[in-house]
Design a protein around this motif. Structure first.
Motif, short mmCIF file in Angstrom:
data_model
loop_
_atom_site.label_atom_id
_atom_site.label_comp_id
_atom_site.label_asym_id
_atom_site.label_seq_id
_atom_site.Cartn_x
_atom_site.Cartn_y
_atom_site.Cartn_z
N ALA A 29 -1.12 8.50 -25.66
CA ALA A 29 -0.52 7.18 -25.43
C ALA A 29 -0.80 6.73 -23.99
CB ALA A 29 0.98 7.24 -25.69
N GLN A 30 -0.76 7.72 -23.07
CA GLN A 30 -0.99 7.40 -21.66
C GLN A 30 -2.41 6.83 -21.45
OE1 GLN A 30 0.14 10.80 -19.28
NE2 GLN A 30 -1.13 10.04 -17.60
N TYR A 31 -3.38 7.37 -22.21
CA TYR A 31 -4.77 6.96 -22.00
C TYR A 31 -5.25 5.87 -22.97
CZ TYR A 31 -5.55 10.34 -18.38
OH TYR A 31 -5.49 11.00 -17.20
N LEU A 32 -4.62 5.79 -24.14
CA LEU A 32 -5.11 4.81 -25.12
C LEU A 32 -4.01 3.91 -25.68
CD1 LEU A 32 -7.54 7.19 -26.99
CD2 LEU A 32 -8.22 5.03 -25.94
N GLY A 33 -2.76 4.13 -25.28
CA GLY A 33 -1.64 3.34 -25.80
C GLY A 33 -1.59 1.95 -25.17
N LYS A 34 -0.56 1.20 -25.56
CA LYS A 34 -0.41 -0.20 -25.14
C LYS A 34 -0.43 -0.39 -23.63
CE LYS A 34 2.42 -2.25 -28.69
NZ LYS A 34 3.82 -2.35 -29.03
N LYS A 35 0.18 0.59 -22.91
CA LYS A 35 0.30 0.41 -21.46
C LYS A 35 -0.80 1.13 -20.70
CE LYS A 35 5.23 -0.40 -21.43
NZ LYS A 35 6.50 0.32 -21.45
N SER A 36 -1.78 1.70 -21.43
CA SER A 36 -2.82 2.47 -20.76
C SER A 36 -3.73 1.55 -19.95
CB SER A 36 -3.65 3.20 -21.82
OG SER A 36 -4.29 2.24 -22.63
N PHE A 37 -4.49 2.17 -19.05
CA PHE A 37 -5.41 1.39 -18.23
C PHE A 37 -6.39 0.60 -19.11
CE2 PHE A 37 -9.65 1.00 -16.54
CZ PHE A 37 -9.40 0.17 -15.46
N VAL A 38 -6.96 1.27 -20.13
CA VAL A 38 -8.01 0.63 -20.93
C VAL A 38 -7.46 -0.61 -21.64
CG1 VAL A 38 -9.69 0.98 -22.78
CG2 VAL A 38 -9.05 2.87 -21.33
N SER A 43 -6.96 -6.75 -21.71
CA SER A 43 -6.20 -8.01 -21.76
C SER A 43 -6.42 -8.84 -20.49
CB SER A 43 -4.72 -7.74 -22.01
OG SER A 43 -4.20 -7.08 -20.89
N LYS A 44 -6.86 -8.16 -19.44
CA LYS A 44 -7.09 -8.92 -18.19
C LYS A 44 -8.50 -9.52 -18.14
CE LYS A 44 -3.91 -6.44 -15.22
NZ LYS A 44 -3.90 -5.17 -14.48
N VAL A 54 -18.91 -9.89 -19.08
CA VAL A 54 -19.74 -9.16 -20.04
C VAL A 54 -19.93 -7.71 -19.61
CG1 VAL A 54 -21.99 -9.11 -21.18
CG2 VAL A 54 -20.91 -11.29 -20.61
N ASN A 55 -20.25 -7.54 -18.33
CA ASN A 55 -20.50 -6.18 -17.84
C ASN A 55 -19.26 -5.30 -17.89
OD1 ASN A 55 -23.16 -6.46 -17.41
ND2 ASN A 55 -22.92 -7.21 -15.29
N VAL A 56 -18.14 -5.88 -17.43
CA VAL A 56 -16.90 -5.10 -17.43
C VAL A 56 -16.51 -4.74 -18.86
CG1 VAL A 56 -14.47 -5.07 -16.74
CG2 VAL A 56 -16.16 -6.19 -15.28
N ALA A 57 -16.67 -5.69 -19.76
CA ALA A 57 -16.31 -5.44 -21.17
C ALA A 57 -17.15 -4.29 -21.72
CB ALA A 57 -16.51 -6.69 -22.00
N LYS A 58 -18.44 -4.30 -21.38
CA LYS A 58 -19.32 -3.23 -21.86
C LYS A 58 -18.82 -1.88 -21.36
CE LYS A 58 -23.97 -4.97 -22.43
NZ LYS A 58 -25.14 -5.32 -21.66
N GLU A 59 -18.55 -1.83 -20.04
CA GLU A 59 -18.09 -0.56 -19.44
C GLU A 59 -16.78 -0.10 -20.07
OE1 GLU A 59 -18.11 0.26 -15.18
OE2 GLU A 59 -19.32 -1.58 -14.97
N LEU A 60 -15.87 -1.08 -20.27
CA LEU A 60 -14.58 -0.73 -20.85
C LEU A 60 -14.73 -0.18 -22.26
CD1 LEU A 60 -12.10 -3.58 -19.82
CD2 LEU A 60 -11.98 -1.17 -19.23
N ASN A 61 -15.66 -0.78 -23.01
CA ASN A 61 -15.88 -0.32 -24.38
C ASN A 61 -16.39 1.12 -24.40
OD1 ASN A 61 -15.08 -2.01 -26.43
ND2 ASN A 61 -16.68 -3.49 -25.89
N ILE A 62 -17.33 1.39 -23.47
CA ILE A 62 -17.87 2.76 -23.41
C ILE A 62 -16.74 3.74 -23.08
CG2 ILE A 62 -19.43 4.30 -22.10
CD1 ILE A 62 -21.28 1.83 -21.77
N LEU A 63 -15.92 3.33 -22.08
CA LEU A 63 -14.82 4.19 -21.66
C LEU A 63 -13.85 4.45 -22.81
CD1 LEU A 63 -13.52 5.56 -19.24
CD2 LEU A 63 -12.30 3.44 -18.75
N LYS A 64 -13.54 3.37 -23.52
CA LYS A 64 -12.58 3.51 -24.62
C LYS A 64 -13.14 4.42 -25.71
CE LYS A 64 -9.99 0.98 -28.00
NZ LYS A 64 -9.99 -0.20 -28.83
N ASN A 65 -14.44 4.24 -26.04
CA ASN A 65 -15.05 5.09 -27.08
C ASN A 65 -15.05 6.55 -26.67
OD1 ASN A 65 -15.45 2.95 -28.69
ND2 ASN A 65 -17.60 2.62 -28.10
#
Ligand code: PHE
Length: 327
Positions: A29-38, A43-44, A54-65
């Motif tokens: 939950a800490q890493y993937l839950g509602k209040k997690s960084f990702v 949402s920001k 675009v770039n940040v979204a790409k990086e975030l997607n990789i991180l989340k995966n």
């Protein structure tokens, strides 16, 4: 927006020291839950300029995966560690709950079996019905006071037809008289609804009604059928009394009482010869055919059969009560 580069490594490190499933889910939950960084970073995104977005979204997607994969692969290790997954063959087995038929189902079936042996056909019909089948075709004209005896639940409807919850299973008999060939020997079991509730009434209860349309049927036939049925049902010789009564769809009409131990005379059934208006309305030639009908409340019969004093017990979902009726 700054994406911390060591997020995956720290998550992996923390995962290694996790000891239980609860700790694992907390960490996830800490890493993937509602209040997690990702999730908050996603949402920001909308606040960023579009070239950066675009770039940040790409990086975030990789991180989340990567985080998702990391937690998915670790769950198996954790399950191995958790106590309740360890197999202990010496533990006693979980109690095995055996269900049984509901007493109302049993009594309904008992009644249906009796009449099936007499070659009655079974029709269940519609619970949601129009005024025509529930009232009008049964000789309850509009504004007739007998309609008030039925405490009807009306359903709001956007169409022109007004729908209601059937107040008796006689609606099914109208459908059958209009659609089936004669002679007709039928039983209509099912749930019915009336706005009523106390120790002997429920807003939903079960009825079984019978209808016979044939040449030369008489009130004597009706009496014979009902007395035989009651004696078979209670498995003893019964004192039965037919008391004049009124139903719009039968003429003459009677209420049937039985003498029941210390309780004295108890009302148990309604019955009568089908009113000619009802037969005519269903295009039945009244010079050739006559009919009789009867109706009973299954809960009432079940109360007498099993000695239950509060009708609400049947629907209280109380296992102590229901377990008294094993199959
Ligand atoms: N339909 C009646 C009721 O619900 C019962 C009944 C059926 C009475 C058939 C007479 C004949 O009260």
């Amino acid at each position: 927006m700054q994406i911390p580069q060591d997020l995956i490594e720290t998550a992996a490190l923390k995962l290694k020291s996790v000891q239980s499933e609860a700790e694992f889910f907390q960490l996830r939950a800490q890493y993937l839950g509602k209040k997690s960084f990702v999730v908050t970073a996603f949402s920001k995104l909308r606040d960023l300029q579009s070239d950066k977005k675009v770039n940040v979204a790409k990086e975030l997607n990789i991180l989340k995966n990567n985080l998702t994969k990391l937690f998915e692969t670790s769950i198996e290790d954790i399950e191995g560690k958790s106590d309740h997954k360890k197999l202990d063959v010496s533990l006693p087995a979980d109690p095995f709950l055996v269900g049984s038929e509901h007493p109302i189902t049993k009594i309904s079936q008992k009644i249906i079996n009796y009449f099936t042996l007499l070659n009655y056909q079974i029709f269940s019909g519609n619970e949601i019905e129009t005024d025509f089948y529930n009232f009008e075709a049964l000789n309850f004209p509009e504004n007739h006071p007998a309609r008030q005896m039925h405490d009807t639940f009306y359903l709001n409807s956007s169409s022109k037809t007004e729908y209601l919850l059937r107040t008796h299973t006689s609606n099914t008999q109208v459908h059958a008289m209009l659609n089936e060939d004669l002679p007709l020997y039928m039983l209509s079991p099912g749930r019915v609804f009336r706005c009523d509730s106390d120790t002997t009434h429920l807003p939903m209860f079960t009825q079984i009604e019978g209808l016979v349309v044939d040449e030369d049927v008489t009130f004597g036939d009706l009496k014979g059928v009902l007395i035989d049925f009651l004696e078979d049902f209670f498995n003893e010789k019964m004192e039965v009394r037919f008391r004049p009564s009124y139903f719009p769809f039968t003429e003459p009409s009677a209420e049937v009482d039985i003498k029941f131990g210390k309780q004295g005379w108890l009302e148990i059934l309604g019955c009568g010869m089908v009113h000619p208006n009802v037969l005519n309305g269903c295009n039945i030639d009244t010079k050739k055919f006559r009919g009789f009908a009867f109706g009973m409340g299954v809960e009432r019969l079940a109360m007498l059969y099993y000695g239950v004093t509060d009708i609400r017990e049947f629907y209280s979902s109380n296992l102590d009560f229901l377990n008294q009726f094993p199959s």
